[in-house]
Design an enzyme around this catalytic site. Structure first.
Site, PDB file in Angstrom:
ATOM      1  N   HIS A   1     -71.305   8.887  10.204  1.00 29.85           N
ATOM      2  CA  HIS A   1     -72.033   9.031   8.938  1.00 29.85           C
ATOM      3  C   HIS A   1     -71.031   8.900   7.789  1.00 29.85           C
ATOM      4  O   HIS A   1     -70.010   9.604   7.779  1.00 29.85           O
ATOM      5  CB  HIS A   1     -72.711  10.405   8.873  1.00 29.85           C
ATOM      6  CG  HIS A   1     -73.735  10.598   9.954  1.00 29.85           C
ATOM      7  ND1 HIS A   1     -75.063  10.284   9.793  1.00 29.85           N
ATOM      8  CD2 HIS A   1     -73.614  11.077  11.220  1.00 29.85           C
ATOM      9  CE1 HIS A   1     -75.724  10.563  10.917  1.00 29.85           C
ATOM     10  NE2 HIS A   1     -74.863  11.048  11.796  1.00 29.85           N
TER      11      HIS A   1
ATOM     12  N   PRO B   1     -79.601   6.160   2.094  1.00 31.86           N
ATOM     13  CA  PRO B   1     -79.671   5.738   0.690  1.00 31.86           C
ATOM     14  C   PRO B   1     -80.013   6.924  -0.207  1.00 31.86           C
ATOM     15  O   PRO B   1     -80.912   7.709   0.102  1.00 31.86           O
ATOM     16  CB  PRO B   1     -80.797   4.694   0.695  1.00 31.86           C
ATOM     17  CG  PRO B   1     -80.796   4.164   2.095  1.00 31.86           C
ATOM     18  CD  PRO B   1     -80.451   5.345   2.966  1.00 31.86           C
ATOM     19  N   ARG B   2     -79.253   7.058  -1.272  1.00 28.88           N
ATOM     20  CA  ARG B   2     -79.329   8.252  -2.122  1.00 28.88           C
ATOM     21  C   ARG B   2     -79.527   7.819  -3.572  1.00 28.88           C
ATOM     22  O   ARG B   2     -78.754   6.997  -4.072  1.00 28.88           O
ATOM     23  CB  ARG B   2     -77.989   8.970  -1.967  1.00 28.88           C
ATOM     24  CG  ARG B   2     -77.965  10.401  -2.247  1.00 28.88           C
ATOM     25  CD  ARG B   2     -76.849  11.125  -1.493  1.00 28.88           C
ATOM     26  NE  ARG B   2     -75.532  10.560  -1.458  1.00 28.88           N
ATOM     27  CZ  ARG B   2     -74.536  10.879  -2.295  1.00 28.88           C
ATOM     28  NH1 ARG B   2     -74.746  11.737  -3.260  1.00 28.88           N
ATOM     29  NH2 ARG B   2     -73.339  10.342  -2.150  1.00 28.88           N
TER      30      ARG B   2
ATOM     31  N   HIS C   1     -81.143   9.709  16.347  1.00 26.28           N
ATOM     32  CA  HIS C   1     -80.607  10.964  16.856  1.00 26.28           C
ATOM     33  C   HIS C   1     -81.633  11.497  17.849  1.00 26.28           C
ATOM     34  O   HIS C   1     -82.807  11.662  17.499  1.00 26.28           O
ATOM     35  CB  HIS C   1     -80.376  11.946  15.711  1.00 26.28           C
ATOM     36  CG  HIS C   1     -79.163  11.613  14.902  1.00 26.28           C
ATOM     37  ND1 HIS C   1     -79.026  10.436  14.220  1.00 26.28           N
ATOM     38  CD2 HIS C   1     -78.007  12.313  14.712  1.00 26.28           C
ATOM     39  CE1 HIS C   1     -77.837  10.416  13.626  1.00 26.28           C
ATOM     40  NE2 HIS C   1     -77.208  11.536  13.903  1.00 26.28           N
TER      41      HIS C   1
ATOM     42  N   GLU D   1     -80.966  16.268  19.988  1.00 22.88           N
ATOM     43  CA  GLU D   1     -79.720  16.884  19.520  1.00 22.88           C
ATOM     44  C   GLU D   1     -79.757  18.408  19.695  1.00 22.88           C
ATOM     45  O   GLU D   1     -78.730  19.036  19.931  1.00 22.88           O
ATOM     46  CB  GLU D   1     -79.549  16.504  18.040  1.00 22.88           C
ATOM     47  CG  GLU D   1     -78.158  16.586  17.541  1.00 22.88           C
ATOM     48  CD  GLU D   1     -78.052  16.137  16.091  1.00 22.88           C
ATOM     49  OE1 GLU D   1     -79.047  15.685  15.502  1.00 22.88           O
ATOM     50  OE2 GLU D   1     -76.938  16.255  15.563  1.00 22.88           O
TER      51      GLU D   1
ATOM     52  N   ASP E   1     -68.900  12.866  12.371  1.00 25.75           N
ATOM     53  CA  ASP E   1     -68.526  13.298  11.021  1.00 25.75           C
ATOM     54  C   ASP E   1     -67.063  13.730  11.046  1.00 25.75           C
ATOM     55  O   ASP E   1     -66.751  14.923  11.090  1.00 25.75           O
ATOM     56  CB  ASP E   1     -69.405  14.478  10.595  1.00 25.75           C
ATOM     57  CG  ASP E   1     -70.872  14.093  10.509  1.00 25.75           C
ATOM     58  OD1 ASP E   1     -71.256  13.452   9.526  1.00 25.75           O
ATOM     59  OD2 ASP E   1     -71.621  14.429  11.450  1.00 25.75           O
TER      60      ASP E   1
HETATM   61  C1  LIG Z   1     -74.312  16.912  13.530  1.00 30.15           C
HETATM   62  N1  LIG Z   1     -74.833  15.603  13.651  1.00 30.15           N
HETATM   63  C2  LIG Z   1     -75.757  15.100  12.774  1.00 30.15           C
HETATM   64  N2  LIG Z   1     -77.065  15.144  13.112  1.00 30.15           N
HETATM   65  C3  LIG Z   1     -77.999  14.675  12.271  1.00 30.15           C
HETATM   66  N3  LIG Z   1     -77.732  14.148  11.070  1.00 30.15           N
HETATM   67  C4  LIG Z   1     -76.449  14.092  10.707  1.00 30.15           C
HETATM   68  C5  LIG Z   1     -75.410  14.553  11.535  1.00 30.15           C
HETATM   69  N4  LIG Z   1     -74.245  14.352  10.896  1.00 30.15           N
HETATM   70  C6  LIG Z   1     -74.559  13.805   9.696  1.00 30.15           C
HETATM   71  N5  LIG Z   1     -75.890  13.660   9.584  1.00 30.15           N
HETATM   72  C7  LIG Z   1     -76.648  13.129   8.440  1.00 30.15           C
HETATM   73  O1  LIG Z   1     -75.779  12.336   7.641  1.00 30.15           O
HETATM   74  C8  LIG Z   1     -75.779  12.785   6.300  1.00 30.15           C
HETATM   75  C9  LIG Z   1     -74.414  12.592   5.681  1.00 30.15           C
HETATM   76  O2  LIG Z   1     -74.073  11.231   5.619  1.00 30.15           O
HETATM   77  P1  LIG Z   1     -74.756  10.164   4.659  1.00 30.15           P
HETATM   78  O3  LIG Z   1     -75.055  10.822   3.340  1.00 30.15           O
HETATM   79  O4  LIG Z   1     -76.009   9.702   5.340  1.00 30.15           O
HETATM   80  O5  LIG Z   1     -73.724   9.096   4.496  1.00 30.15           O
HETATM   81  C10 LIG Z   1     -76.199  14.256   6.401  1.00 30.15           C
HETATM   82  O6  LIG Z   1     -76.787  14.714   5.219  1.00 30.15           O
HETATM   83  C11 LIG Z   1     -77.171  14.252   7.567  1.00 30.15           C
HETATM   84  O7  LIG Z   1     -78.465  13.915   7.129  1.00 30.15           O
END
Ligand SMILES: CNc1ncnc2c1ncn2[C@@H]1O[C@H](COP(=O)(O)O)[C@@H](O)[C@H]1O
Length: 372
Positions: free
Chosen positions: A47, A135-136, A233, A236, A316
């Protein structure tokens, strides 16, 4: 072609024994971090915002603080203390919505952090990256979701056009589980619009305690119909692993599944029957307590003996602080993998990339000339 008596594997390139003994000698060399850094690696589940390092967030904060001395955002080195990686489902998601998104909220910080993330993956020996992001829209800076995606794709394109870069990067757009159907449709529309600029697929992510995935069926069906790749996902947490949810997600015909933790035999069998690749994230799952136990208890140990492609990923790295080279090292030490097996693991990910044949050819060349 002959069969080596030592390994009982077939040698296809030379005299059986010589080849196997060379391979065995290399394989028996210890797997250390130097090896896993040099190993060409393919990252498919990362991410963007979660991959920003604390040091990078701190640089952004310093720059904003210089411009606005009364900035009411805490220093990232205080808010996300160095060495803290024990973010669980309750504390992990608010880190983005209540903190990082407030800090990375203008074009300059999005550009700066994205560039830093690309640099860090490449420095870690990643040769192919599929980065994903949600997208934000940022109203206070007049940034629309379209602006956000355009900004990120521009950076990725510039990175790929620079021939001195050893890594190629493509983008997956994420639908957040909290989204409405209209918002999910907007993500799919953006993925379609920016396909020619490097968007290769769509993802469903976000807090697994939120939302009902059935909301998004028509959006993901549309993505599939236009030929976008799909990763989701999957299972999870126990709450996001009900039969109904998993049947719904599988009905979207995903090309890959992320995490794949709480799956009953019935779903394992379906995943194997359809040969869907699994993206597994060791450190994230251990630190966030998404699994019970530690590294050696991780379901990588089960999936690696299955027939489906298994891809090690970071998820992450900015939060869990374990770059992909460290994830390969953890897999080696906890599951007793040698150098040759790690190379095979890394190389198998080629079959799962969303970018297709041109990139596949480039990656096959890299691995064919890379010696363990
Ligand atoms: C623990 N594993 C996970 N499970 C689910 N969603 C996850 C995640 N890790 C990250 N994100 C998703 O990615 C966003 C941040 O990156 P972006 O703003 O999209 O680039 C988080 O807000 C969450 O929605």
């Amino acid at each position: 072609m002959s069969v080596c008596t030592l390994t009982r594997t077939r040698c296809c390139c030379c005299t059986a024994l010589e080849c196997c003994s060379t391979t065995m000698a290399a394989a028996s060399l210890s797997v250390d971090l130097d090896f896993t850094r040099r190993l060409p690696k393919i990252e498919l589940h990362a991410h963007l915002t979660g991959s920003i390092s604390r040091a990078c967030l701190h640089d952004i904060w310093m720059s904003q603080k210089r411009q606005q001395p009364d900035l009411a955002i805490e220093d990232p080195l205080v808010a996300i203390p160095s060495g803290k990686v024990d973010y669980d489902v309750q504390t992990f998601f608010p880190l983005f919505s209540s903190y990082i998104y407030k800090l990375c909220n203008d074009v300059a910080s999005i550009e700066f952090s994205t560039t830093a993330v690309l640099h860090e993956f490449q420095s870690d020996g990643v040769v192919y990256l599929e980065l994903r992001t949600t997208p934000r829209a940022i109203a206070e800076h007049n940034i629309s979701k379209d602006d956000y995606v355009r900004t990120v794709t521009h950076l990725l394109t510039a990175h790929n056009e620079d021939t001195s870069n050893t890594m190629r990067v493509f983008l997956i757009l994420s639908v957040d589980r909290r989204n409405t159907l209209a918002e999910a449709d907007e993500v799919i529309d953006l993925a379609i619009k920016y396909r020619s600029s490097g968007v290769v697929g769509v993802d469903l992510c976000g807090n697994p305690a939120k939302g009902d995935v059935r909301t998004f069926t028509t959006a993901f069906s549309r993505a599939k119909a236009v030929g976008l790749n799909i990763t989701v996902h999957f299972a999870e947490t126990a709450a996001s692993a009900t039969d109904q949810e998993l049947h719904t997600l599988l009905s979207w015909q995903p090309d890959r599944l992320g995490h794949v933790i709480h799956v009953k035999d019935e779903f394992r069998a379906m995943i194997e029957a359809r040969n869907i690749a699994v993206e597994l994230c060791l450190s994230c799952n251990v630190h966030a307590k998404l699994i019970t136990g530690t590294y050696s208890d991780h379901h990588f140990g089960m999936w690696r003996h299955s027939s489906v492609p298994v891809v090690l990923c970071t998820d992450d790295v900015g939060v869990f602080c374990s770059p992909l080279s460290a994830e390969y090292h953890l897999a080696a030490t906890n599951f007793d993998l040698d150098r040759r097996q790690l190379k095979q693991l890394a190389e198998r990910a080629i079959s799962c990339i969303f970018m297709g044949s041109t990139e596949g050819g480039r990656l096959r060349n890299i691995y064919s000339t890379w010696e363990v």
